[in-house]
Design a protein around this motif. Sequence first.
Motif, PDB file in Angstrom:
ATOM      1  N   SER A  22      28.329  82.001  43.321  1.00  0.00           N
ATOM      2  CA  SER A  22      28.978  80.547  43.229  1.00  0.00           C
ATOM      3  C   SER A  22      30.162  80.614  42.393  1.00  0.00           C
ATOM      4  CB  SER A  22      27.918  79.758  42.414  1.00  0.00           C
ATOM      5  OG  SER A  22      27.814  79.991  41.162  1.00  0.00           O
ATOM      6  N   GLU A  40      26.089  74.753  45.528  1.00  0.00           N
ATOM      7  CA  GLU A  40      24.778  74.540  44.926  1.00  0.00           C
ATOM      8  C   GLU A  40      24.688  74.635  43.249  1.00  0.00           C
ATOM      9  OE1 GLU A  40      21.057  75.538  46.815  1.00  0.00           O
ATOM     10  OE2 GLU A  40      20.461  76.373  45.040  1.00  0.00           O
ATOM     11  N   ARG A  41      24.467  73.748  42.808  1.00  0.00           N
ATOM     12  CA  ARG A  41      24.359  74.071  41.046  1.00  0.00           C
ATOM     13  C   ARG A  41      22.962  75.114  40.740  1.00  0.00           C
ATOM     14  NH1 ARG A  41      26.257  71.334  36.630  1.00  0.00           N
ATOM     15  NH2 ARG A  41      26.939  69.533  37.911  1.00  0.00           N
ATOM     16  N   LEU A  96      29.481  70.013  41.964  1.00  0.00           N
ATOM     17  CA  LEU A  96      28.051  70.687  42.100  1.00  0.00           C
ATOM     18  C   LEU A  96      27.023  69.793  42.288  1.00  0.00           C
ATOM     19  CD1 LEU A  96      28.721  72.759  38.783  1.00  0.00           C
ATOM     20  CD2 LEU A  96      29.218  73.716  41.376  1.00  0.00           C
ATOM     21  N   HIS A  97      26.073  70.276  43.130  1.00  0.00           N
ATOM     22  CA  HIS A  97      24.817  69.263  43.335  1.00  0.00           C
ATOM     23  C   HIS A  97      23.558  70.072  43.217  1.00  0.00           C
ATOM     24  CE1 HIS A  97      27.411  65.818  44.525  1.00  0.00           C
ATOM     25  NE2 HIS A  97      27.910  66.696  45.335  1.00  0.00           N
ATOM     26  N   THR A  98      22.484  69.409  42.519  1.00  0.00           N
ATOM     27  CA  THR A  98      21.410  70.497  42.310  1.00  0.00           C
ATOM     28  C   THR A  98      20.671  70.623  43.783  1.00  0.00           C
ATOM     29  OG1 THR A  98      19.891  68.725  41.801  1.00  0.00           O
ATOM     30  CG2 THR A  98      21.169  69.787  39.921  1.00  0.00           C
TER      31      THR A  98
END
Lengths: 180, 180
Positions: free
Chosen positions: B86, B68-69, B102-104
């Motif tokens: 992270s 997760e960003r 990375l994904h928001t």
Amino acid sequence: MRVLGVDPGLTRCGVGVVEGVAGRPLTMLGVGVVRTPADADIGHRLVAIERGLEEWLDTHRPELVAVERVFSQHNVRTVMGTAQASAVAMLCAARRGIPVALHTPSEVKAAVTGSGRADKAQVGAMVTRLLRLAAPPRPADAADALALAICHIWRAPAQNRLQRAVAAQHAQNAPKGRTA
Amino acid sequence: MRVLGVDPGLTRCGVGVVEGVAGRPLTMLGVGVVRTPADADIGHRLVAIERGLEEWLDTHRPELVAVERVFSQHNVRTVMGTAQASAVAMLCAARRGIPVALHTPSEVKAAVTGSGRADKAQVGAMVTRLLRLAAPPRPADAADALALAICHIWRAPAQNRLQRAVAAQHAQNAPKGRTA
């Protein structure tokens, strides 16, 4: 007391090793910067910082690692990189059973210049004087890392004894390497 | 495509492994949480997270790690811990030559529920349905880690091919372990 100071950053991670005790002249054992390319991906940058810090730990065998405490008031992008680089520094130290101490930028400035709002030039000048160097360490991140180490040696003689005792116990209870 | 999703956190770091390709039913290979005690010092917590993630990487050998960003808009104390956890996840992956994506949070929610503003229950319900589980994974961090892995498999088929090619090249050029 031998302390490795780390001024964390992804592009320039300042490192400096200082030896001494409060109330006596201090000695610089090494100073430098671990750099990573801004265009590399974040994972590879963190690996490069880990490798660089491991070399410093191998070479100087510090009794304690002092890392700048990161706040998130400032620029969002910068602070994330700083937090990530500081995590790698704390991980590398703790994995070896070396205690970690955090100091805020204003604590460090106050320790070496007498003012928590001193500028970079003032910190550099005092680090140069206190460690009897020929010239201020460059870049500023390197000087800041030395200032962190000095700050720690001066601020926390009692705290240091406690932390070393706790770390020694941890080192007995847990293996020092990583699991894989 | 086998993806390890990591929902980073110091107290609870969610992990979930999903295998599959976009357009076909997905399979869950594992889900869990790496926990660290809130009263331990930060260095030891990061070491515990590293050890936990290394075990997941050893067991499941993912081709990619989706993390997760982290943003710093939210609670200052929480976001620092999230950024640090992270960093450990990205470090563990990159050290092995595994690409990191990375994904928001809103990308992840949109991918699995159709809405970037879905709540935890909705994400849990969709993860349960998409992976054909008997019940939603608990705690929510574990479900979020699976949602991250699903999001990555669905969003980025072309990106994945590119990243694997780049990672393969990196793995050829650099040793995979750490220096010490």
